[in-house]
Design a protein around this motif. Structure first.
Motif, PDB file in Angstrom:
ATOM      1  N   PRO A   4     -12.715  11.781  -4.504  1.00  0.00           N
ATOM      2  CA  PRO A   4     -13.086  13.191  -4.683  1.00  0.00           C
ATOM      3  C   PRO A   4     -13.190  13.955  -3.371  1.00  0.00           C
ATOM      4  N   VAL A   5     -13.712  13.302  -2.347  1.00  0.00           N
ATOM      5  CA  VAL A   5     -13.818  13.956  -1.039  1.00  0.00           C
ATOM      6  C   VAL A   5     -12.430  14.254  -0.483  1.00  0.00           C
ATOM      7  N   LEU A  10      -8.155  18.135   0.790  1.00  0.00           N
ATOM      8  CA  LEU A  10      -6.769  18.597   0.690  1.00  0.00           C
ATOM      9  C   LEU A  10      -6.690  20.012   0.126  1.00  0.00           C
ATOM     10  N   GLN A  11      -7.568  20.341  -0.823  1.00  0.00           N
ATOM     11  CA  GLN A  11      -7.587  21.694  -1.362  1.00  0.00           C
ATOM     12  C   GLN A  11      -8.014  22.706  -0.305  1.00  0.00           C
ATOM     13  N   VAL A  12      -9.026  22.365   0.485  1.00  0.00           N
ATOM     14  CA  VAL A  12      -9.453  23.265   1.563  1.00  0.00           C
ATOM     15  C   VAL A  12      -8.347  23.417   2.589  1.00  0.00           C
ATOM     16  N   GLY A  17      -4.129  26.625   5.110  1.00  0.00           N
ATOM     17  CA  GLY A  17      -2.707  26.744   5.408  1.00  0.00           C
ATOM     18  C   GLY A  17      -2.102  28.012   4.835  1.00  0.00           C
ATOM     19  N   ALA A  18      -2.522  28.406   3.628  1.00  0.00           N
ATOM     20  CA  ALA A  18      -2.023  29.641   3.020  1.00  0.00           C
ATOM     21  C   ALA A  18      -2.474  30.859   3.818  1.00  0.00           C
ATOM     22  N   LEU A  52     -14.067  25.987   0.719  1.00  0.00           N
ATOM     23  CA  LEU A  52     -14.924  25.383   1.735  1.00  0.00           C
ATOM     24  C   LEU A  52     -16.340  25.184   1.202  1.00  0.00           C
ATOM     25  N   ARG A  53     -16.859  26.164   0.439  1.00  0.00           N
ATOM     26  CA  ARG A  53     -18.181  26.016  -0.169  1.00  0.00           C
ATOM     27  C   ARG A  53     -18.211  24.832  -1.135  1.00  0.00           C
TER      28      ARG A  53
END
Length: 165
Positions: A4-5, A10-12, A17-18, A52-53
């Motif tokens: 999960p971490v 990777l999502q952050v 990156g976007a 990030l939150r």
């Protein structure tokens, strides 16, 4: 257990990156005056901050999740099993106490919003008044600040905190 971490990281990273790509495109094509490009950039930054939150919340919960299997090993040691058996036996009382405590704190927060919220910044919004109510629960009640509202509302709030909490 670290998956999960990794997924949240990777999502952050993809959100950052976007934002980076959008900023490069604005600079490369000199679109700093383009309102639509700026709105897109702001929405990407907002999305990256939201991710990030979430990452910080997951990272706060992760040590607890890692620690929970230790309670299984307590079962085999007599002195430590006493702790887990006590916690299991008292769980209903602890939950009941928590519900009553939350109800009393919410009631005190509503009293604070009604009596002090129109004059004090720390009692103006539900999040702020909840924070100040928990601070009052811990004994950090600033009498000089709440007295600025007036003696009667300040006194009513003071006694509400002392009686309810």
């Amino acid at each position: 257990s670290f998956i999960p971490v990794l997924i949240v990281w990777l999502q952050v990273d993809s959100g950052v990156g976007a934002v980076n790509d959008a900023m490069k495109a604005m600079i490369d094509f000199e679109k700093t005056d383009d309102v639509e490009a700026l709105q897109n950039l702001y929405s990407l930054v907002d999305d990256a901050l939201w991710r990030l939150r979430i990452q910080r919340m997951v990272l706060c919960a992760y040590p607890v999740i890692v620690m929970l299997p230790l309670f299984k090993s307590f079962h085999h040691q007599p002195r430590l099993s006493l702790v887990t058996r006590t916690l299991v036996g008292a769980i209903t009382d602890v939950v009941h106490f928590g519900l009553v405590l939350v109800a009393m704190c919410v009631t005190t927060a509503i009293v604070a919003m009604c009596l002090l919220g129109y004059r004090l910044d720390e009692s103006a919004t539900p999040m702020r008044v909840t924070h100040s109510t928990f601070r009052a629960l811990l004994g950090e009640l600033d009498w000089e600040e709440i007295q600025e509202v007036g003696l009667l509302p300040a006194g009513l709030y003071f006694w509400a905190v002392n009686i309810m909490l």
